[in-house]
Design a protein around this motif. Structure first.
Motif, PDB file in Angstrom:
ATOM      1  N   GLN A 323       0.853  -1.198   0.112  1.00 43.30           N
ATOM      2  CA  GLN A 323       0.025   0.059  -0.017  1.00 43.30           C
ATOM      3  C   GLN A 323       0.992   1.253   0.127  1.00 43.30           C
ATOM      4  O   GLN A 323       0.378   2.292  -0.410  1.00 43.30           O
ATOM      5  CB  GLN A 323      -1.055   0.060   1.166  1.00 43.30           C
ATOM      6  N   SER A 360      -4.266  -4.634  -1.635  1.00 45.40           N
ATOM      7  CA  SER A 360      -3.476  -3.570  -1.983  1.00 45.40           C
ATOM      8  C   SER A 360      -3.977  -3.241  -3.693  1.00 45.40           C
ATOM      9  O   SER A 360      -4.475  -4.109  -4.187  1.00 45.40           O
ATOM     10  CB  SER A 360      -2.175  -4.033  -1.735  1.00 45.40           C
ATOM     11  N   ASN A 361      -3.096  -2.458  -4.004  1.00 47.87           N
ATOM     12  CA  ASN A 361      -3.113  -1.948  -5.407  1.00 47.87           C
ATOM     13  C   ASN A 361      -2.128  -2.933  -6.581  1.00 47.87           C
ATOM     14  O   ASN A 361      -1.462  -2.379  -7.088  1.00 47.87           O
ATOM     15  CB  ASN A 361      -2.865  -0.539  -5.764  1.00 47.87           C
ATOM     16  N   LYS A 363      -0.638  -5.311  -9.060  1.00 49.01           N
ATOM     17  CA  LYS A 363      -0.856  -5.673 -10.469  1.00 49.01           C
ATOM     18  C   LYS A 363      -0.039  -6.756 -10.873  1.00 49.01           C
ATOM     19  O   LYS A 363      -0.401  -7.420 -11.863  1.00 49.01           O
ATOM     20  CB  LYS A 363      -0.680  -4.455 -11.379  1.00 49.01           C
TER      21      LYS A 363
END
Length: 428
Positions: A323, A360-361, A363
């Motif tokens: 994060q 979390s972001n 990818k």
């Protein structure tokens, strides 16, 4: 499996990292290919029209022979039902196996009972990965995609000390011969220089034939030989040189058109690496990552084995770091050199990656370690993957498919322990 698609090849990989290696080589040849966690159902196949190749990422590399048989016999029957002319049991390019774990001989026996070939080819080398088979003996470069030295397999600094299946024999006929009673012949590099129709002149009553592979220029002829070897489905064994050989031949005959353009990928920010690898190659990559800004989390591998769970504090710590846009590497520390459960460690690593993707972001995830990779992928709830970019030979960047919306579309890279130079994790 009721599948009416025109399938050229179906392959079953003995672990996840090796399966993505095969996926890369056949995708580069221009095939529409998808790698599934389990043999796909008719409903799953309908989601991927016009497939040329079906792959299955298994976990037999970490199983004893009796459990392998329970998995492989039905899996091979399902792959046979696709109507594929070629079915390949994909093994690690260093033929990691023993009579008690991941037995390639047991896989050969299972394949022989399902496909009933007169002769089962075993391709012994993979030159693009730094694996060379000469007069039946296998040599391997230290680090795929690197400039490491080349060693005879039983003298390889990493493979000779593998914690589960240490290489103690470089002659693959003798190595596999400890795992099956079938008679094994050899087509050596001298015979490979002759016309294809003369290759088997020295064979008699062999049921399995090892084929030397020393140079990439030999692969197209080997693909031609394999295409003409059996009128029925041909069952073969070997590393991704099988896909390279068939792909090269299908390119020459116009059945496939090679794919040379790939997605331009930016480096991920943040990146999560989870590693269960015990290879000194991966150990050097971890040290590089630590020296280049990655946050390190070392798991208590013995505690995970004993308790079978990952502490919530670890899950939360990883998520918080991501994060904050920190690159994170989670690995199993010095205890990874012990012969610990691949299933429990791999499941723990996959659980961490799934939790991170949800909270979390994130990818992109890199998963390192052949023995643990299949369990990690399953714990992440990945159903299938498709190659989207070539980064390092033998370890493509893939897109994940999943019923979990937080995992679906995630970019994943599965790396075997021997793959890459020291800056490998910096490439992603």
């Amino acid at each position: 499996m009721n599948n009416k698609q025109n399938i050229l090849l179906a392959f079953y990989g003995d672990d996840f990292t090796g399966s993505t290696d095969a996926l890369e080589f056949i995708t580069r040849a221009g095939a529409k290919a998808v790698l599934f966690i389990e043999p796909p159902t008719a409903e799953q196949l309908q989601q991927f029209p016009q497939l040329d190749v079906i792959g299955v990422a298994g976990k037999t590399r970490a199983l004893p022979p009796d459990e392998m048989e329970k998995v492989l016999l039905p899996a091979f029957e399902q792959l046979k039902a696709t109507g594929a002319k070629q079915v390949h049991y994909k093994v690690c390019s260093t033929f990691d196996s023993s009579p008690t774990v991941g037995s390639i001989g047991k896989a050969i026996d299972c394949g022989a009972s399902v496909f009933e070939n007169k002769l089962i080819p075993v391709l012994g080398g993979a030159p693009s990965l730094g694996r060379y088979c000469v007069f039946g003996n296998l040599f391997a470069r230290m680090g795929i995609g690197s400039n490491g030295k080349i060693y005879r397999l039983d003298r390889h600094p990493s493979m000779s000390k593998h914690p589960v299946t240490p290489a103690d024999e470089s002659d693959l006929r003798l190595h596999i011969g400890k795992q099956t009673d079938k008679k094994i012949g050899l087509i050596d590099i001298v015979q490979l220089a002759k016309p294809v129709d003369e290759w088997m002149s020295s064979l008699t009553d062999e049921e399995v034939v090892l084929v030397d592979v020393m140079d990439e220029t030999q692969l197209e002829k080997i693909g031609e030989w394999m295409n003409g070897l059996d009128d029925k489905t041909l069952f073969s064994v070997g590393g991704s040189s099988v896909e390279a050989a068939l792909g090269n031949y299908w390119n020459r005959t116009g059945k496939l058109q090679p794919d040379t353009e790939w997605k331009n990928t930016m480096k991920a920010e943040p990146l999560l690496v989870v590693s269960g690898s015990c290879s000194p190659v991966t150990a050097a990559q971890i040290e590089w990552a630590k020296a280049n800004g990655f946050e390190e989390i070392v798991l208590d591998a013995v505690k995970i084995i004993e308790e079978g769970i990952v502490d919530a504090s670890v899950l939360n710590h990883v998520a918080v770091l991501l994060q904050k846009e920190k690159n994170v590497i989670v690995h199993t520390g010095s205890k990874q050199t012990e012969n610990l459960s691949s299933e429990k460690l791999g499941t723990a690593l996959g659980t961490i990656a799934k939790h991170a993707a949800i909270h979390s972001n994130l990818k992109r995830v890199v998963v390192a370690g052949g023995d643990t990779s299949s369990y990690a992928a399953r714990a992440m709830e990945i159903d299938a993957v498709e190659m989207i970019a070539a980064i390092v030979s033998g370890a493509p960047l893939c897109k994940a498919y999943s019923t979990n919306e937080k995992i679906n579309g995630l970019e994943v890279n599965f790396k075997g322990g021997q793959v890459g130079g020291e800056d490998y994790f910096g490439l992603f």
